[in-house]
Design a protein around this motif. Structure first.
Motif, PDB file in Angstrom:
ATOM      1  N   TRP A 140       0.793  -1.230   0.000  1.00  8.99           N
ATOM      2  CA  TRP A 140       0.000   0.000   0.000  1.00  8.99           C
ATOM      3  C   TRP A 140       0.829   1.285   0.000  1.00  8.99           C
ATOM      4  N   ASP A 141       2.143   1.171   0.143  1.00  7.91           N
ATOM      5  CA  ASP A 141       2.970   2.381   0.061  1.00  7.91           C
ATOM      6  C   ASP A 141       4.147   2.194  -0.891  1.00  7.91           C
ATOM      7  N   ASN A 142       4.128   1.108  -1.657  1.00  8.89           N
ATOM      8  CA  ASN A 142       5.142   0.853  -2.686  1.00  8.89           C
ATOM      9  C   ASN A 142       6.565   0.801  -2.142  1.00  8.89           C
ATOM     10  N   ASN A 143       6.728   0.284  -0.939  1.00  8.63           N
ATOM     11  CA  ASN A 143       8.052   0.196  -0.332  1.00  8.63           C
ATOM     12  C   ASN A 143       8.910  -0.876  -1.013  1.00  8.63           C
ATOM     13  N   GLY A 145      10.376  -1.261  -3.713  1.00 11.45           N
ATOM     14  CA  GLY A 145      10.362  -1.455  -5.154  1.00 11.45           C
ATOM     15  C   GLY A 145       9.659  -2.708  -5.650  1.00 11.45           C
ATOM     16  N   GLN A 147       6.340  -3.428  -5.863  1.00 10.02           N
ATOM     17  CA  GLN A 147       5.227  -3.118  -6.767  1.00 10.02           C
ATOM     18  C   GLN A 147       5.744  -2.601  -8.117  1.00 10.02           C
ATOM     19  N   ALA A 148       6.808  -1.824  -8.086  1.00  6.42           N
ATOM     20  CA  ALA A 148       7.393  -1.324  -9.344  1.00  6.42           C
ATOM     21  C   ALA A 148       7.898  -2.487 -10.190  1.00  6.42           C
ATOM     22  N   THR A 151       4.941  -4.253 -11.807  1.00  6.49           N
ATOM     23  CA  THR A 151       4.431  -3.451 -12.920  1.00  6.49           C
ATOM     24  C   THR A 151       5.321  -3.571 -14.144  1.00  6.49           C
ATOM     25  N   PRO A 157       0.637  -3.728 -11.087  1.00  5.14           N
ATOM     26  CA  PRO A 157       1.071  -4.023  -9.719  1.00  5.14           C
ATOM     27  C   PRO A 157       0.164  -5.054  -9.068  1.00  5.14           C
ATOM     28  N   HIS A 159      -2.679  -5.993  -6.777  1.00  3.88           N
ATOM     29  CA  HIS A 159      -3.857  -5.197  -6.442  1.00  3.88           C
ATOM     30  C   HIS A 159      -4.584  -5.813  -5.255  1.00  3.88           C
ATOM     31  N   SER A 347       1.045 -11.069 -11.147  1.00  5.07           N
ATOM     32  CA  SER A 347       1.288 -10.147 -10.033  1.00  5.07           C
ATOM     33  C   SER A 347       0.476 -10.567  -8.816  1.00  5.07           C
TER      34      SER A 347
END
Length: 405
Positions: A140-143, A145, A147-148, A151, A157, A159, A347
């Motif tokens: 939820w905060d893309n910590n 890397g 989620q990056a 993607t 990402p 979900h 993902s």
């Protein structure tokens, strides 16, 4: 005057506060669901555990966990804390705290009737302060890397709109490890292979707990938008369809058993959290129905075949149905099935698997260490007397105890 469509000052604060209150009320649902499912000797303990776990969760999430997940702390003066957003970040903390505190509430139902009280609170502190926010921040905060990378590699990402995996699967898989390390209630399984029934103490309270959770769940899901401008009626309708699908499926395959009916609705809601903003309502109905069937069959399998004494069935309900919810996004969220698109099954598979792995390892370390150092289980005499008397020194029905004496 404000322009049409512009959120008034403080509007998002009030909106999210109402969500926080609804989800906070769900903890009463957790308490009554456990109270009704355990034996009479454990009802007081169920009520005290859930509230005490919430208190410990608040402290550790305020000082440690929220910072790990979002890099935000609340150590400034009042002017700094409220400047510009009417204290929105503070009420967002309250809202997300209610999610974090759901994790020990889930675990509580699995290890009911034989766990020591203060060691369990210590476990709550580590799980909510360190383990849960580590994964929460990734999703939820893309910590870090992650989620990056999803993607870049798979085109979308991971979900999880309202926590099928982040909250429910994490709590359920943590509970599985705790249940295994704790062992079954004394007398539950005979050495000759027999299984001794330990029926619920109060079906009406079990049902009340389910109803409270169902009502609060609309705050859990709908208000995960966190902004008035982002609210979707789709999330509300999908939540409704999933809970009905789960309930009716459990009614059918569970042959009218009230425990299955009331937990079937919850199974549907667990599963729809992740994709409630991207799936079509008929897809939500299917997701919920599949979750209801999963719960009924897996609950029996766990108790009778695996011989794991998961009292409330929290691993099937939250752990496995949460995993199903995470995976279902990658199926029913696709445009070819009427979904919004922008999702990837790979993902969803890897993101869900990562959550399960973190939950299992974190729970194994926390409960394994506590078990080795101070112990996590009541002794035989205390368990025979029941946690109400041995821990809290009062039963749920003291007048009846006096009359019998």
């Amino acid at each position: 005057m404000l322009a049409t469509g512009v959120t008034p000052p403080g509007g998002n604060v009030f909106f999210l506060l109402m969500g926080a209150i609804l989800v906070f009320a769900m903890h009463g649902g957790f308490a009554f669901l456990e109270l009704g499912t355990v034996r009479r000797r454990s009802q007081v303990n169920a009520l005290v555990k859930i509230l005490s776990d919430f208190g410990i969760s608040t402290i550790v999430y305020f000082f440690i966990g929220y910072h790990i997940a979002y890099g935000i702390s609340f150590f400034g003066n009042v002017q700094t804390l409220t400047a510009g957003d009417h204290g929105f970040e503070m009420v967002r903390f309250f809202f997300l705290l209610t999610f974090a505190a759901a994790v020990p509430a889930i675990i509580s139902g699995g290890i009911a009737e034989r766990a020591r009280f203060y060691p369990q609170l210590l476990a709550t502190a580590f799980l909510v302060g360190l383990v849960y926010p580590f994964y929460e921040g990734i999703v939820w905060d893309n910590n870090y890397g992650v989620q990056a990378w999803f993607t870049q590699t798979f085109g979308a990402p991971f979900h999880d709109f309202a926590g099928s995996v982040v909250v429910h699967a994490m709590g359920g898989w943590m509970a599985l490890m705790a249940v295994w390390l704790l062992g079954p209630r004394r007398g539950r399984y005979g050495k000759d292979g027999s299984i001794h029934a330990m029926p619920p103490s109060n079906i009406p309270f079990l049902a009340l707990g389910s109803w409270i959770l169902i009502i609060g769940w609309f705050g859990f899901n709908v208000m995960s938008a966190q902004q008035l401008a982002q609210v979707q009626g789709l999330v509300a309708l999908n939540s409704l369809m999933a809970l009905v699908g789960g309930m009716l499926a459990a009614l059918a395959v569970g042959k009218g058993d009230p425990g299955f009916v009331h937990n079937g609705a919850l199974a549907g809601l667990v599963a729809i959290c992740a994709g409630s903003d991207v799936v079509q309502p008929i897809g939500a109905l299917a997701i919920g129905a599949i979750a209801g069937i999963i719960f009924v069959y897996l609950f029996t399998f766990v108790q009778h075949r695996l011989r794991l004494d998961d009292v409330l069935g929290v691993w099937p309900l939250h752990g496995v149905c949460g995993v199903w919810g995470g995976l279902a996004v990658g199926i029913f969220g696709l445009k070819m099935l009427g979904g919004a698109g922008g999702v990837s099954f790979w993902s969803q598979l890897l993101g869900t698997g990562l959550g399960v792995l973190i939950a299992l390892v974190g729970s194994a370390v926390v409960y394994g260490t506590i078990k080795a150092v101070i112990g996590i289980r009541l002794d035989a005499e205390a368990e025979y007397a029941g946690p109400d008397l041995s821990i809290h020194h009062v039963s749920a029905y003291p007048e009846e105890d006096i009359e019998r004496a």
